[in-house]
Design a protein around this motif. Sequence first.
Motif, PDB file in Angstrom:
ATOM      1  N   PRO A  34      -2.399  -6.075   5.955  1.00 17.99           N
ATOM      2  CA  PRO A  34      -3.000  -6.839   4.846  1.00 17.99           C
ATOM      3  C   PRO A  34      -4.289  -7.514   5.290  1.00 17.99           C
ATOM      4  CG  PRO A  34      -0.645  -7.309   5.034  1.00 17.99           C
ATOM      5  CD  PRO A  34      -1.012  -6.503   6.238  1.00 17.99           C
ATOM      6  N   THR A  38       0.835  -1.202   0.000  1.00 19.37           N
ATOM      7  CA  THR A  38       0.000   0.000   0.000  1.00 19.37           C
ATOM      8  C   THR A  38       0.868   1.248   0.000  1.00 19.37           C
ATOM      9  OG1 THR A  38      -1.672  -1.212   1.260  1.00 19.37           O
ATOM     10  CG2 THR A  38      -1.892   1.174   1.162  1.00 19.37           C
ATOM     11  N   CYS A  64      -6.142  -3.398  -0.574  1.00 16.49           N
ATOM     12  CA  CYS A  64      -4.973  -2.520  -0.456  1.00 16.49           C
ATOM     13  C   CYS A  64      -4.930  -1.508  -1.599  1.00 16.49           C
ATOM     14  CB  CYS A  64      -3.692  -3.339  -0.400  1.00 16.49           C
ATOM     15  SG  CYS A  64      -3.278  -4.227  -1.922  1.00 16.49           S
ATOM     16  N   LYS A  79      -0.550 -14.372  -1.586  1.00 20.31           N
ATOM     17  CA  LYS A  79      -1.794 -13.978  -2.222  1.00 20.31           C
ATOM     18  C   LYS A  79      -1.681 -14.209  -3.725  1.00 20.31           C
ATOM     19  CE  LYS A  79      -3.641 -10.342   0.833  1.00 20.31           C
ATOM     20  NZ  LYS A  79      -5.078 -10.648   0.808  1.00 20.31           N
ATOM     21  N   ALA A 115       4.879 -13.167  -4.055  1.00 24.36           N
ATOM     22  CA  ALA A 115       4.102 -11.932  -3.922  1.00 24.36           C
ATOM     23  C   ALA A 115       4.962 -10.751  -3.503  1.00 24.36           C
ATOM     24  CB  ALA A 115       2.972 -12.138  -2.898  1.00 24.36           C
ATOM     25  N   MET A 146      -5.679  -5.491  -9.190  1.00 21.58           N
ATOM     26  CA  MET A 146      -4.222  -5.440  -9.262  1.00 21.58           C
ATOM     27  C   MET A 146      -3.749  -5.541 -10.707  1.00 21.58           C
ATOM     28  SD  MET A 146      -1.252  -5.117  -8.014  1.00 21.58           S
ATOM     29  CE  MET A 146      -1.429  -5.217  -6.231  1.00 21.58           C
ATOM     30  N   TRP A 156       4.581  -7.758   3.340  1.00 17.07           N
ATOM     31  CA  TRP A 156       4.303  -8.226   1.983  1.00 17.07           C
ATOM     32  C   TRP A 156       5.553  -8.791   1.323  1.00 17.07           C
ATOM     33  CZ3 TRP A 156      -0.749  -7.820   0.314  1.00 17.07           C
ATOM     34  CH2 TRP A 156      -1.589  -6.963   1.041  1.00 17.07           C
ATOM     35  N   TYR A 190      -6.013  -8.522  -4.012  1.00 15.53           N
ATOM     36  CA  TYR A 190      -5.403  -7.274  -3.545  1.00 15.53           C
ATOM     37  C   TYR A 190      -6.364  -6.089  -3.628  1.00 15.53           C
ATOM     38  CZ  TYR A 190      -0.942  -9.777  -3.991  1.00 15.53           C
ATOM     39  OH  TYR A 190       0.085 -10.676  -3.861  1.00 15.53           O
ATOM     40  N   CYS A 210      -3.395 -12.957  -7.709  1.00 15.93           N
ATOM     41  CA  CYS A 210      -4.065 -11.876  -8.433  1.00 15.93           C
ATOM     42  C   CYS A 210      -5.200 -12.459  -9.261  1.00 15.93           C
ATOM     43  CB  CYS A 210      -3.091 -11.153  -9.356  1.00 15.93           C
ATOM     44  SG  CYS A 210      -1.673 -10.398  -8.550  1.00 15.93           S
TER      45      CYS A 210
END
Length: 583
Positions: free
Chosen positions: A491, A18, A500, A158, A304, A166, A46, A497, A160
């Motif tokens: 998170p 972020t 964020c 995570k 990630a 994202m 992250w 995502y 996408c």
Amino acid sequence: MEITPTEYDVIVIGTGITECIIAAACSRIGKTVLHLDINRFYGEQWSSFTLTGLENFAKEGPPSINSELFSYRHFMQNLTFKETPSGQPSQENQKLDQAKHENAQKGEKTKIQDDSESPEQINEKEETTTEAIPLKPSWTSERLQKSKRRVNIDVTPKLCYSAGRMVDLLRSSNCSRYLEFKAVNRSFVHYQGELIQAPCNREQVFNCKHLKVLEKRIMMKFVTFALQVGEESEEFLEWDKKEDMDLYRSFKLTDGLINLVRASLVVSSKETVSAHEVIRSIKHYLKNIGIYGSMPFICPIYGAGELPQAFARFSAVFGSIYVLDIAPTELSYDESGKFSGVTLQTGQKLTGKYCVVSPNYTSPSLPSPTEGLVSVSHAVYLTASSIKPKTKPGEQDDVSILHILSRCLGNPRPVSGFEFGPRSMLPAEDMYMIHLTTPGHDPTTDLESVVDKITDNTAVLYKLFFTTQMSAEGWNVDPVLDKNIIRTTFPTYCAGYSECIEEARKSFSLLYPDEEFLPAAPNPEDIKWPDEEETEELETQPQAGVEATPQEEVEEISEKLVDDLDNGATEGVAERGAVAGSD
């Protein structure tokens, strides 16, 4: 070390995704940005660690700020390592490798049979091998030690969505040039006592061997309804304030089908969700299928942790300054009580108009967030083979999703996570990685018995456990600009995502409400530098002392040559050409 310049538009503390997106958006519109982090790496919670780096990080201990006015809370707790090399590959793979090796030694034919192939097709694929096929080396402590630097572990794993926020942001900003992705290939759920591949599209539903014909029809009818119903229609509104079980029962889904839908199509970490959330989740899931493969997700190569670094690179291209291994010891305020700058550990004072602060940094005037948080247990296993080896030619196992509902394997809460193959560049060669998470405070108690049960057919090489603090799914707090300071959040414990990115977008609009959020960066080949423009102008101008041929004269000569050719005067043309060539 002195940092120059000393005045900035925005000072960002922490390098989570972020914070990196906000820094990139600010620098893209020409604002001066200073980005600080007490850690020696990008990403904070992250980030991605090599196994060697994570072990060294655990030995050194988390960094600290020696100040009563500012402190740092580390994002990983209860870090536990368990090295358990078996020295042998799994029994199934060992037998297969041994059979291939022995047959090759004898020069015999080796058959690889697929249930979908006829005997004639199998005979056509037989091959006689005269050279011995070497066995894969066994995993030992020495080999594992050498491979640790090639293992990448995500702190917050995570994926996408293929058409999610994202991916849209990476494409619209041109930040995607700093990343590469792998498509997610498979999804596994624990269904009726075994781990099966979840059907994720129409073809897979009808080919699923674990569903009866009637169950397939019921499931397709339910999924079609969720995909086609509009959110303003009466059919959708009638499910307002109703639970997911009411929706399932209305379509006569059996208990097995309910578990299958909840584990595979309804991507949520919550035990119970509303009927509207089920419909939205299935609709979003299905709309992302078929873009980059049969699954709706893609995964960054190397983990990630590459995402915050990509936005950091983007920000640096437009002038941001990044300084790691240093942190402020104090925030300064002007006479009106608004943020005016920071004091670093070195004693240097820097001024700034705005400040963006990660939730891991706290001060008496900036306490750490306490509401809407959940403790998450993590278990990372390195194995010698996949928990579900490939069964069909051409099948890929780069990234697989794992879902285990509550009480399926003695787990009190849902367990979810991923299995990464070697081509995802997270585990080393000939190695697989399983990363599972569940809400909890003791990762060994919460997850070890569960992961041990699903890895009983492969050799476990290494175990790693830790906990992190995350925001609960559905806990959305709009950012606030207080005293010219924006505090970001942890998170979110969910897939994707979206949260964020939305937080970064809203934070940027508070700082610069009239500016566009992260506009596209120009392609390098389209940029015209001043020197290049001057060169192009010189090339278009006639050289000094050389008289340019008038355009009319050139056209007249061309017409004369064409007329000569049409009249068959080839000798005259050849002669003139020879004379011209002699000149």
